[in-house]
Design an enzyme around this catalytic site. Structure first.
Site, PDB file in Angstrom:
ATOM      1  N   ARG A 247      -3.341  -9.238 -20.399  1.00 55.48           N
ATOM      2  CA  ARG A 247      -4.231  -8.930 -21.519  1.00 55.48           C
ATOM      3  C   ARG A 247      -3.578  -8.002 -22.542  1.00 55.48           C
ATOM      4  O   ARG A 247      -4.101  -7.827 -23.642  1.00 55.48           O
ATOM      5  CB  ARG A 247      -5.575  -8.385 -21.038  1.00 55.48           C
ATOM      6  CG  ARG A 247      -5.511  -7.064 -20.323  1.00 55.48           C
ATOM      7  CD  ARG A 247      -6.866  -6.666 -19.765  1.00 55.48           C
ATOM      8  NE  ARG A 247      -7.813  -6.173 -20.764  1.00 55.48           N
ATOM      9  CZ  ARG A 247      -7.753  -4.971 -21.339  1.00 55.48           C
ATOM     10  NH1 ARG A 247      -6.790  -4.133 -21.026  1.00 55.48           N
ATOM     11  NH2 ARG A 247      -8.647  -4.606 -22.227  1.00 55.48           N
TER      12      ARG A 247
ATOM     13  N   ASP B 180      -9.386   1.305 -24.425  1.00 57.06           N
ATOM     14  CA  ASP B 180      -9.435   1.048 -22.980  1.00 57.06           C
ATOM     15  C   ASP B 180      -9.541   2.359 -22.222  1.00 57.06           C
ATOM     16  O   ASP B 180      -8.816   3.303 -22.531  1.00 57.06           O
ATOM     17  CB  ASP B 180      -8.141   0.381 -22.484  1.00 57.06           C
ATOM     18  CG  ASP B 180      -8.031  -1.073 -22.904  1.00 57.06           C
ATOM     19  OD1 ASP B 180      -9.018  -1.606 -23.427  1.00 57.06           O
ATOM     20  OD2 ASP B 180      -6.950  -1.649 -22.695  1.00 57.06           O
TER      21      ASP B 180
ATOM     22  N   PRO C  96       0.829  -1.218   0.000  1.00 59.60           N
ATOM     23  CA  PRO C  96       0.000   0.000   0.000  1.00 59.60           C
ATOM     24  C   PRO C  96       0.862   1.266   0.000  1.00 59.60           C
ATOM     25  O   PRO C  96       0.373   2.341  -0.304  1.00 59.60           O
ATOM     26  CB  PRO C  96      -0.826  -0.109   1.287  1.00 59.60           C
ATOM     27  CG  PRO C  96      -0.182  -1.166   2.115  1.00 59.60           C
ATOM     28  CD  PRO C  96       0.623  -2.031   1.195  1.00 59.60           C
TER      29      PRO C  96
ATOM     30  N   GLU D 112       3.108  -6.870   8.385  1.00 60.94           N
ATOM     31  CA  GLU D 112       3.401  -5.448   8.172  1.00 60.94           C
ATOM     32  C   GLU D 112       4.348  -5.215   6.996  1.00 60.94           C
ATOM     33  O   GLU D 112       4.827  -4.109   6.788  1.00 60.94           O
ATOM     34  CB  GLU D 112       3.990  -4.829   9.440  1.00 60.94           C
ATOM     35  CG  GLU D 112       3.063  -4.864  10.646  1.00 60.94           C
ATOM     36  CD  GLU D 112       1.764  -4.090  10.415  1.00 60.94           C
ATOM     37  OE1 GLU D 112       1.849  -2.935   9.968  1.00 60.94           O
ATOM     38  OE2 GLU D 112       0.689  -4.656  10.678  1.00 60.94           O
TER      39      GLU D 112
HETATM   40  N1  ADE Z   1      -0.954  -4.972   0.108  1.00 61.01           N
HETATM   41  C1  ADE Z   1      -1.841  -4.513   1.008  1.00 61.01           C
HETATM   42  N2  ADE Z   1      -2.581  -3.522   0.501  1.00 61.01           N
HETATM   43  C2  ADE Z   1      -2.147  -3.328  -0.788  1.00 61.01           C
HETATM   44  C3  ADE Z   1      -2.494  -2.446  -1.828  1.00 61.01           C
HETATM   45  N3  ADE Z   1      -3.453  -1.525  -1.686  1.00 61.01           N
HETATM   46  N4  ADE Z   1      -1.837  -2.549  -2.987  1.00 61.01           N
HETATM   47  C4  ADE Z   1      -0.848  -3.457  -3.153  1.00 61.01           C
HETATM   48  N5  ADE Z   1      -0.471  -4.318  -2.197  1.00 61.01           N
HETATM   49  C5  ADE Z   1      -1.106  -4.272  -1.022  1.00 61.01           C
END
Ligand code: ADE
Length: 277
Positions: A161, A176, A92, A119
């Site tokens: 794809r 797209d 994230p 984590e």
């Molecule tokens: N791992 C946890 N959340 C994630 C996200 N939003 N994008 C990529 N990997 C992740």
């Protein structure tokens, strides 16, 4: 293209056997290896995580299993003739995964994914492999998943794809939503197929007219309608030259106007009601 995924949940990657990606594999357009990280643990409990230095909640994935796993997966890949690996680290905290990045990755011959749980992975692992190959830390959206495996599926599908011959119709990418290189980045509008009437609902007349020019214009207007509604940010940052006269008329009907004030910040359009406040 070759794909390797190292994970503590190999079964989570089962969808790679299905549908578009599964068919690309069956046709030999994709070679996929899914590897259980715990194969590179040497203690009785197959430990892959430990408490974080500096304290804090949760656990951190340990360097040694990842290092040993990646060394072996890379060595095996090279031995099988692969070359030019890049490491794709779902997190994230990564850069946003976009269509543009999907195109970039689709041009690489070999992607190695390291989906993490807990984590995340001890930072030294990424730092180590970054000295040997390009590393892409990517986030698939502004939300936190329990692990990176679902992100691997997302990235893989978006990339696969785009591979030559996988979708059948090379033209399909051109329209797209988010396709890089299109002038205005608009969401695609609605689509329809037979029957012509369903539960009393018909098809927009223009689609039955056979008039290609009018159909193209209608599609463009619907794209503008949908983009202003769902992604006003995409309209805002579209350079004025990307819209023709008819686009501007439609934007005006939808309540959008040029924003000379915002141009300095890369915001070329604004909602008309935003001005009058
Ligand atoms: N791992 C946890 N959340 C994630 C996200 N939003 N994008 C990529 N990997 C992740």
């Amino acid at each position: 293209m070759r794909l390797d995924v190292v994970t503590i949940f190999p079964e989570y990657l089962e969808p790679l056997n299905v549908s578009l990606v599964g068919k690309a594999r069956a046709r030999g357009q994709l070679q996929v290896g899914v590897h259980d990280l715990r194969n590179w643990t040497y203690d009785r409990h197959h430990t892959v995580d430990d408490t974080p230095y500096g304290g804090g909640p949760g656990m951190v994935m340990k360097t040694e299993p990842w290092g040993d796993a990646l060394d072996e997966v890379l060595a095996d890949g090279y031995e099988a003739g692969a070359h030019g690996p890049v490491l794709v680290v779902p997190t994230p905290s990564g850069r946003p995964f976009t269509q543009e990045l999907a195109v970039e990755l689709s041009e690489r011959p070999w992607l190695v994914f390291t989906p993490a749980r807990y984590e995340g992975i001890d930072r030294r692992v990424v730092d180590e492999y970054a000295t040997r190959m390009p590393v892409y830390e990517v986030s698939i959206g502004d939300y936190v998943l329990a692990g990176g495996e679902a992100a691997v599926l997302v990235v893989t599908e978006a990339v696969a794809r785009l591979l030559p011959g996988v979708l059948g119709n090379a033209e399909s990418h051109r329209d797209d939503s988010f396709a890089p290189g299109t002038m205005a980045n608009l969401l695609e509008g609605p689509v329809h197929t037979k029957p012509p009437v369903w539960r009393g609902r018909g098809i927009p007349e223009v689609l039955l007219s056979g008039h290609h020019g009018r159909i193209a214009r209608w599609r463009r207007d619907e794209a503008l309608r949908r983009t202003t509604a769902h992604r006003p940010d995409l309209i805002g940052r579209t350079a004025p030259a990307a819209f023709d006269k008819k686009d501007r008329e439609m934007l005006s009907i939808l309540g959008w106007a040029p924003d000379p004030e915002g141009e300095r910040y890369g915001r070329f359009w604004r909602r008309v009601e935003d001005v009058e406040e």
